[in-house]
Motif scaffolding. Structure first.
Motif, short mmCIF file in Angstrom:
data_model
loop_
_atom_site.label_atom_id
_atom_site.label_comp_id
_atom_site.label_asym_id
_atom_site.label_seq_id
_atom_site.Cartn_x
_atom_site.Cartn_y
_atom_site.Cartn_z
N ILE A 185 0.88 -1.17 0.00
CA ILE A 185 0.00 0.00 0.00
C ILE A 185 0.91 1.21 0.00
O ILE A 185 1.89 1.27 0.75
CB ILE A 185 -0.91 0.03 1.24
CG1 ILE A 185 -1.82 -1.21 1.26
CG2 ILE A 185 -1.75 1.31 1.26
CD1 ILE A 185 -2.58 -1.37 2.55
N ARG A 186 0.59 2.17 -0.83
CA ARG A 186 1.39 3.40 -0.90
C ARG A 186 0.45 4.59 -0.74
O ARG A 186 -0.56 4.69 -1.42
CB ARG A 186 2.11 3.48 -2.24
CG ARG A 186 2.99 4.70 -2.40
CD ARG A 186 3.76 4.63 -3.72
NE ARG A 186 4.39 5.89 -4.04
CZ ARG A 186 5.63 6.21 -3.71
NH1 ARG A 186 6.37 5.35 -3.04
NH2 ARG A 186 6.14 7.37 -4.04
N ILE A 187 0.81 5.47 0.19
CA ILE A 187 0.07 6.71 0.42
C ILE A 187 1.04 7.85 0.13
O ILE A 187 2.13 7.90 0.70
CB ILE A 187 -0.44 6.79 1.87
CG1 ILE A 187 -1.31 5.58 2.19
CG2 ILE A 187 -1.21 8.10 2.08
CD1 ILE A 187 -1.66 5.47 3.65
N VAL A 188 0.65 8.72 -0.77
CA VAL A 188 1.52 9.83 -1.17
C VAL A 188 0.75 11.13 -0.98
O VAL A 188 -0.37 11.27 -1.47
CB VAL A 188 1.94 9.70 -2.66
CG1 VAL A 188 2.80 10.88 -3.07
CG2 VAL A 188 2.67 8.40 -2.89
N ALA A 189 1.35 12.06 -0.27
CA ALA A 189 0.78 13.40 -0.12
C ALA A 189 1.64 14.36 -0.93
O ALA A 189 2.86 14.32 -0.85
CB ALA A 189 0.73 13.82 1.34
N GLY A 190 0.99 15.17 -1.72
CA GLY A 190 1.73 16.11 -2.56
C GLY A 190 0.93 17.36 -2.82
O GLY A 190 -0.16 17.56 -2.30
N ARG A 191 1.48 18.18 -3.69
CA ARG A 191 0.87 19.47 -3.99
C ARG A 191 0.81 19.66 -5.49
O ARG A 191 1.76 19.37 -6.22
CB ARG A 191 1.72 20.56 -3.35
CG ARG A 191 1.19 21.94 -3.48
CD ARG A 191 2.09 22.89 -2.73
NE ARG A 191 1.51 24.21 -2.73
CZ ARG A 191 1.97 25.21 -2.02
NH1 ARG A 191 3.01 25.04 -1.24
NH2 ARG A 191 1.39 26.38 -2.08
N THR A 192 -0.33 20.14 -5.96
CA THR A 192 -0.50 20.52 -7.35
C THR A 192 -1.05 21.94 -7.34
O THR A 192 -2.20 22.16 -6.96
CB THR A 192 -1.49 19.57 -8.08
OG1 THR A 192 -1.02 18.23 -7.94
CG2 THR A 192 -1.60 19.93 -9.54
N GLY A 193 -0.23 22.89 -7.71
CA GLY A 193 -0.64 24.29 -7.63
C GLY A 193 -0.94 24.65 -6.18
O GLY A 193 -0.13 24.43 -5.30
N ALA A 194 -2.12 25.17 -5.94
CA ALA A 194 -2.52 25.56 -4.59
C ALA A 194 -3.20 24.42 -3.84
O ALA A 194 -3.57 24.57 -2.68
CB ALA A 194 -3.46 26.76 -4.65
N SER A 195 -3.38 23.28 -4.48
CA SER A 195 -4.11 22.15 -3.88
C SER A 195 -3.15 21.11 -3.31
O SER A 195 -2.10 20.84 -3.88
CB SER A 195 -5.00 21.46 -4.92
OG SER A 195 -5.97 22.35 -5.40
N VAL A 196 -3.55 20.54 -2.19
CA VAL A 196 -2.83 19.41 -1.59
C VAL A 196 -3.66 18.17 -1.88
O VAL A 196 -4.88 18.19 -1.77
CB VAL A 196 -2.65 19.61 -0.07
CG1 VAL A 196 -2.07 18.37 0.58
CG2 VAL A 196 -1.77 20.82 0.20
#
Length: 98
Positions: free
Chosen positions: A42-53
């Protein structure tokens, strides 16, 4: 399970309990998928695209049949796993929308 976080993520203002429930339902579904195979990740990735998380949850399970994919967010639709109720993804989607 891996949990890479992008550096410098901004604070997110959200209902903590609702976000926890969404993640719990997604991880529970992923766990059931990989248990069906006897192994997996299982992989959980938190990231950012522009102003959105964003938070992405993925697993290496067998995937879903096209028939289940078409009805995935209908109540009581399940991938056929005996431990599933067919409500987890529906609840997760509705909480995420809220």
């Amino acid at each position: 399970m891996t949990l890479p976080l992008a550096p410098g993520l901004p604070a997110v203002y959200a209902d903590k309990v609702m976000v926890e429930q969404v993640l719990l339902n997604l991880v529970r579904n992923a766990r059931q998928a990989i248990e069906a195979e006897g192994r997996g990740k299982i992989r959980i990735v938190a990231g950012r695209t522009g102003a959105s998380v964003h938070i992405d949850v993925a697993d290496t399970g067998p995937g879903l049949s096209p028939a289940v994919q078409e009805r995935l967010f209908e109540p009581f639709v399940s991938a056929g796993r005996p431990q599933g109720t067919g409500l987890g993804l529906l609840i997760a989607r509705e909480l995420a929308r809220a």
